[in-house]
Design an enzyme around this catalytic site. Sequence first.
Site, mmCIF file in Angstrom:
data_model
loop_
_atom_site.group_PDB
_atom_site.id
_atom_site.type_symbol
_atom_site.label_atom_id
_atom_site.label_comp_id
_atom_site.label_asym_id
_atom_site.label_seq_id
_atom_site.Cartn_x
_atom_site.Cartn_y
_atom_site.Cartn_z
ATOM 1 N N ILE A 38 -10.982 -27.395 -32.614
ATOM 2 C CA ILE A 38 -12.262 -27.599 -33.241
ATOM 3 C C ILE A 38 -13.321 -27.641 -31.937
ATOM 4 C CG2 ILE A 38 -13.791 -29.107 -34.371
ATOM 5 C CD1 ILE A 38 -11.654 -29.626 -36.252
ATOM 6 N N TYR A 52 -6.066 -44.333 -38.279
ATOM 7 C CA TYR A 52 -6.827 -43.297 -38.101
ATOM 8 C C TYR A 52 -8.051 -43.187 -39.341
ATOM 9 C CZ TYR A 52 -8.378 -38.008 -38.527
ATOM 10 O OH TYR A 52 -8.918 -37.001 -38.643
ATOM 11 N N LYS A 87 -12.298 -43.404 -38.783
ATOM 12 C CA LYS A 87 -13.147 -42.485 -39.052
ATOM 13 C C LYS A 87 -14.054 -43.051 -40.149
ATOM 14 C CE LYS A 87 -11.529 -39.170 -37.066
ATOM 15 N NZ LYS A 87 -12.109 -38.380 -35.724
#
Length: 256
Positions: free
Chosen positions: A16, A157, A161
Amino acid sequence: MPSKGIALVTGAARGIGKAIALRLADDGFDVAVNDISANSEALAKVVDEIETKGRAGSAHVADVSLDEQVRGMVEQVVETYGRLDVMVANAGIAGIIPVAEMTSDKWDHVMDVNAKGTFLCYKYAGMQMIKQGNGGRIIGASSIYGKQAGGAVNFAYTASKFAIRGLTQAAALEFGPHGITVNAYAPGAIDTDMLAEVATEDNPHQAIIESFKKQSPLGLIGVPADIANMVSFIASKESQFITGTQISVNGGTFFD
Protein backbone atom coordinates in the site's frame (compact mmCIF):
# COMPACT_ATOMS: atom_id res chain seq x y z
CA MET A 1 5.51 20.72 -14.40
CA PRO A 2 5.82 22.58 -11.07
CA SER A 3 5.49 20.42 -7.99
CA LYS A 4 2.13 20.35 -6.20
CA GLY A 5 4.04 19.99 -2.96
CA ILE A 6 6.23 17.64 -0.95
CA ALA A 7 4.84 14.37 0.38
CA LEU A 8 6.42 11.88 2.77
CA VAL A 9 5.12 8.29 2.81
CA THR A 10 6.27 5.84 5.47
CA GLY A 11 6.38 2.09 4.96
CA ALA A 12 6.69 2.74 1.24
CA ALA A 13 9.00 -0.04 0.07
CA ARG A 14 6.11 -2.28 -0.96
CA GLY A 15 2.36 -2.82 -0.89
CA ILE A 16 0.00 0.00 0.00
CA GLY A 17 2.77 2.46 0.86
CA LYS A 18 4.48 1.99 -2.49
CA ALA A 19 1.17 2.40 -4.34
CA ILE A 20 0.46 5.62 -2.44
CA ALA A 21 3.91 7.04 -3.17
CA LEU A 22 3.65 6.35 -6.89
CA ARG A 23 0.10 7.72 -7.08
CA LEU A 24 1.14 10.95 -5.37
CA ALA A 25 3.99 11.24 -7.87
CA ASP A 26 1.44 10.82 -10.67
CA ASP A 27 -0.58 13.60 -9.02
CA GLY A 28 2.39 15.97 -9.27
CA PHE A 29 3.96 15.72 -5.82
CA ASP A 30 7.65 15.26 -5.18
CA VAL A 31 7.76 12.24 -2.88
CA ALA A 32 10.08 11.25 -0.06
CA VAL A 33 9.69 7.60 0.90
CA ASN A 34 10.57 5.80 4.11
CA ASP A 35 11.06 2.26 5.33
CA ILE A 36 13.32 0.29 7.66
CA SER A 37 16.90 -0.58 6.73
CA ALA A 38 16.01 -4.18 5.84
CA ASN A 39 13.91 -2.81 2.98
CA SER A 40 16.37 -0.17 1.77
CA GLU A 41 17.05 -1.87 -1.57
CA ALA A 42 13.34 -2.06 -2.43
CA LEU A 43 12.93 1.53 -1.22
CA ALA A 44 15.61 2.73 -3.62
CA LYS A 45 13.70 1.12 -6.49
CA VAL A 46 10.58 3.04 -5.49
CA VAL A 47 12.60 6.26 -5.72
CA ASP A 48 13.70 5.24 -9.22
CA GLU A 49 10.05 4.75 -10.21
CA ILE A 50 9.11 8.15 -8.79
CA GLU A 51 11.87 9.81 -10.78
CA THR A 52 10.82 7.94 -13.93
CA LYS A 53 7.48 9.75 -13.57
CA GLY A 54 9.29 13.07 -13.74
CA ARG A 55 9.08 13.88 -10.04
CA ALA A 56 11.83 14.25 -7.44
CA GLY A 57 12.14 11.39 -4.98
CA SER A 58 14.34 10.47 -2.04
CA ALA A 59 14.74 7.54 0.35
CA HIS A 60 14.78 8.01 4.12
CA VAL A 61 15.58 4.95 6.21
CA ALA A 62 14.11 5.17 9.70
CA ASP A 63 12.22 3.16 12.30
CA VAL A 64 8.96 5.02 12.91
CA SER A 65 8.73 3.64 16.46
CA LEU A 66 11.79 5.65 17.51
CA ASP A 67 11.30 9.32 18.34
CA GLU A 68 14.72 10.57 17.28
CA GLN A 69 14.55 8.72 13.95
CA VAL A 70 11.15 10.16 13.03
CA ARG A 71 12.27 13.63 14.01
CA GLY A 72 15.44 13.19 11.96
CA MET A 73 13.48 11.85 8.99
CA VAL A 74 11.22 14.90 8.87
CA GLU A 75 14.25 17.17 9.23
CA GLN A 76 15.97 15.39 6.33
CA VAL A 77 12.93 15.84 4.10
CA VAL A 78 12.77 19.55 4.91
CA GLU A 79 16.52 19.93 4.31
CA THR A 80 16.11 18.21 0.93
CA TYR A 81 12.99 19.97 -0.34
CA GLY A 82 12.55 23.03 1.88
CA ARG A 83 9.13 22.02 3.22
CA LEU A 84 6.64 19.23 3.94
CA ASP A 85 3.04 19.43 2.73
CA VAL A 86 1.66 15.89 3.02
CA MET A 87 2.52 13.24 5.60
CA VAL A 88 1.20 9.72 5.01
CA ALA A 89 1.90 7.65 8.13
CA ASN A 90 1.40 4.32 6.42
CA ALA A 91 3.98 2.10 8.16
CA GLY A 92 2.52 -0.75 10.18
CA ILE A 93 2.78 -4.41 11.08
CA ALA A 94 0.25 -7.21 11.52
CA GLY A 95 0.13 -10.84 12.59
CA ILE A 96 -2.08 -13.52 14.02
CA ILE A 97 -1.30 -14.09 17.68
CA PRO A 98 -3.89 -15.74 19.97
CA VAL A 99 -4.27 -14.07 23.35
CA ALA A 100 -2.60 -17.00 25.14
CA GLU A 101 0.51 -16.38 23.02
CA MET A 102 0.37 -12.59 23.21
CA THR A 103 3.36 -11.68 25.37
CA SER A 104 4.01 -8.20 26.68
CA ASP A 105 6.96 -7.87 24.30
CA LYS A 106 4.85 -8.80 21.28
CA TRP A 107 2.13 -6.38 22.41
CA ASP A 108 4.65 -3.57 22.83
CA HIS A 109 6.19 -4.17 19.41
CA VAL A 110 2.88 -3.90 17.56
CA MET A 111 1.78 -0.86 19.58
CA ASP A 112 5.18 0.82 19.14
CA VAL A 113 5.12 0.56 15.35
CA ASN A 114 1.42 1.07 14.66
CA ALA A 115 0.25 3.47 17.36
CA LYS A 116 3.37 5.25 18.60
CA GLY A 117 4.82 5.35 15.09
CA THR A 118 1.72 7.10 13.79
CA PHE A 119 1.74 9.50 16.75
CA LEU A 120 5.36 10.46 16.08
CA CYS A 121 4.70 11.03 12.38
CA TYR A 122 1.67 13.18 13.19
CA LYS A 123 3.65 15.10 15.82
CA TYR A 124 6.70 16.03 13.79
CA ALA A 125 4.82 16.60 10.54
CA GLY A 126 2.30 18.76 12.35
CA MET A 127 5.01 20.82 14.03
CA GLN A 128 6.71 21.41 10.68
CA MET A 129 3.47 22.35 8.92
CA ILE A 130 2.56 24.77 11.71
CA LYS A 131 6.01 26.35 11.38
CA GLN A 132 5.53 26.75 7.62
CA GLY A 133 2.17 28.45 8.12
CA ASN A 134 0.51 27.17 4.95
CA GLY A 135 -1.59 24.29 6.24
CA GLY A 136 -1.10 20.72 5.14
CA ARG A 137 -2.43 17.19 5.00
CA ILE A 138 -1.69 14.48 7.56
CA ILE A 139 -2.98 10.99 6.79
CA GLY A 140 -2.78 7.82 8.86
CA ALA A 141 -3.30 4.12 8.25
CA SER A 142 -6.04 2.57 10.34
CA SER A 143 -8.00 -0.56 9.40
CA ILE A 144 -11.43 -2.10 9.24
CA TYR A 145 -10.36 -3.53 12.61
CA GLY A 146 -9.90 0.00 13.87
CA LYS A 147 -13.69 0.31 13.67
CA GLN A 148 -14.90 -3.15 14.62
CA ALA A 149 -12.95 -6.12 15.97
CA GLY A 150 -13.27 -9.34 14.04
CA GLY A 151 -11.54 -11.87 11.86
CA ALA A 152 -8.16 -13.44 12.33
CA VAL A 153 -6.25 -10.55 13.90
CA ASN A 154 -4.42 -10.23 17.17
CA PHE A 155 -5.37 -8.19 20.20
CA ALA A 156 -2.53 -5.71 19.79
CA TYR A 157 -3.25 -5.04 16.12
CA THR A 158 -6.90 -4.26 16.80
CA ALA A 159 -6.02 -2.02 19.75
CA SER A 160 -3.37 -0.19 17.74
CA LYS A 161 -5.76 0.59 14.90
CA PHE A 162 -8.46 1.79 17.31
CA ALA A 163 -5.78 4.06 18.79
CA ILE A 164 -5.13 5.61 15.39
CA ARG A 165 -8.81 6.50 15.12
CA GLY A 166 -8.68 8.48 18.38
CA LEU A 167 -5.30 9.97 17.57
CA THR A 168 -6.58 11.20 14.21
CA GLN A 169 -9.57 12.92 15.80
CA ALA A 170 -7.45 14.55 18.51
CA ALA A 171 -4.84 15.75 16.02
CA ALA A 172 -7.56 17.15 13.75
CA LEU A 173 -8.80 19.30 16.62
CA GLU A 174 -5.35 20.56 17.55
CA PHE A 175 -4.02 21.14 14.04
CA GLY A 176 -7.23 22.38 12.43
CA PRO A 177 -6.77 26.05 13.41
CA HIS A 178 -3.51 25.95 11.43
CA GLY A 179 -5.23 24.81 8.24
CA ILE A 180 -3.98 21.24 8.61
CA THR A 181 -6.43 18.40 8.02
CA VAL A 182 -5.89 15.03 9.66
CA ASN A 183 -7.62 11.91 8.36
CA ALA A 184 -7.06 8.16 8.22
CA TYR A 185 -7.92 5.44 5.74
CA ALA A 186 -9.41 2.18 7.03
CA PRO A 187 -8.74 -0.62 4.53
CA GLY A 188 -10.54 -3.90 4.48
CA ALA A 189 -8.79 -6.92 2.99
CA ILE A 190 -6.12 -5.79 0.53
CA ASP A 191 -4.12 -8.31 -1.50
CA THR A 192 -0.56 -7.43 -0.48
CA ASP A 193 2.59 -9.21 0.64
CA MET A 194 1.47 -8.66 4.22
CA LEU A 195 -1.70 -10.63 3.57
CA ALA A 196 0.34 -13.45 2.05
CA GLU A 197 2.58 -13.50 5.12
CA VAL A 198 -0.29 -14.45 7.43
CA ALA A 199 -1.13 -17.50 5.30
CA THR A 200 -0.51 -20.95 6.75
CA GLU A 201 -0.51 -24.51 5.45
CA ASP A 202 -4.04 -24.93 6.81
CA ASN A 203 -5.14 -21.53 5.49
CA PRO A 204 -3.22 -20.77 2.26
CA HIS A 205 -3.06 -17.39 0.56
CA GLN A 206 -5.64 -18.16 -2.13
CA ALA A 207 -8.09 -19.49 0.45
CA ILE A 208 -7.75 -16.26 2.42
CA ILE A 209 -8.47 -14.24 -0.73
CA GLU A 210 -11.58 -16.28 -1.55
CA SER A 211 -12.82 -15.95 2.02
CA PHE A 212 -12.53 -12.18 1.93
CA LYS A 213 -14.23 -12.01 -1.47
CA LYS A 214 -17.25 -13.78 0.02
CA GLN A 215 -17.47 -11.14 2.74
CA SER A 216 -17.82 -8.32 0.20
CA PRO A 217 -21.16 -7.69 -1.53
CA LEU A 218 -19.07 -6.76 -4.56
CA GLY A 219 -17.35 -10.13 -4.49
CA LEU A 220 -13.96 -8.42 -4.55
CA ILE A 221 -10.77 -8.14 -2.56
CA GLY A 222 -9.00 -4.81 -2.61
CA VAL A 223 -5.70 -3.97 -4.28
CA PRO A 224 -3.18 -1.32 -3.16
CA ALA A 225 -4.37 1.09 -5.86
CA ASP A 226 -7.78 1.23 -4.16
CA ILE A 227 -6.18 2.78 -1.08
CA ALA A 228 -3.86 4.98 -3.13
CA ASN A 229 -6.86 6.42 -4.96
CA MET A 230 -8.46 7.46 -1.67
CA VAL A 231 -5.23 8.94 -0.34
CA SER A 232 -4.86 10.89 -3.58
CA PHE A 233 -8.11 12.68 -2.83
CA ILE A 234 -7.42 13.21 0.89
CA ALA A 235 -4.05 14.74 0.00
CA SER A 236 -5.58 17.14 -2.53
CA LYS A 237 -6.84 20.68 -2.07
CA GLU A 238 -10.33 19.43 -2.90
CA SER A 239 -10.49 17.61 0.45
CA GLN A 240 -10.20 20.83 2.48
CA PHE A 241 -13.53 20.34 4.31
CA ILE A 242 -12.77 16.79 5.50
CA THR A 243 -10.90 16.26 8.75
CA GLY A 244 -10.95 13.94 11.76
CA THR A 245 -12.40 11.09 9.71
CA GLN A 246 -11.45 7.46 9.25
CA ILE A 247 -12.56 6.59 5.73
CA SER A 248 -13.53 2.99 5.00
CA VAL A 249 -12.18 1.38 1.83
CA ASN A 250 -13.37 -2.18 2.25
CA GLY A 251 -15.67 -3.26 -0.58
CA GLY A 252 -18.71 -3.17 1.67
CA THR A 253 -17.36 -5.74 4.12
CA PHE A 254 -18.26 -3.38 6.94
CA PHE A 255 -20.72 -0.49 6.87
CA ASP A 256 -20.10 2.49 9.16
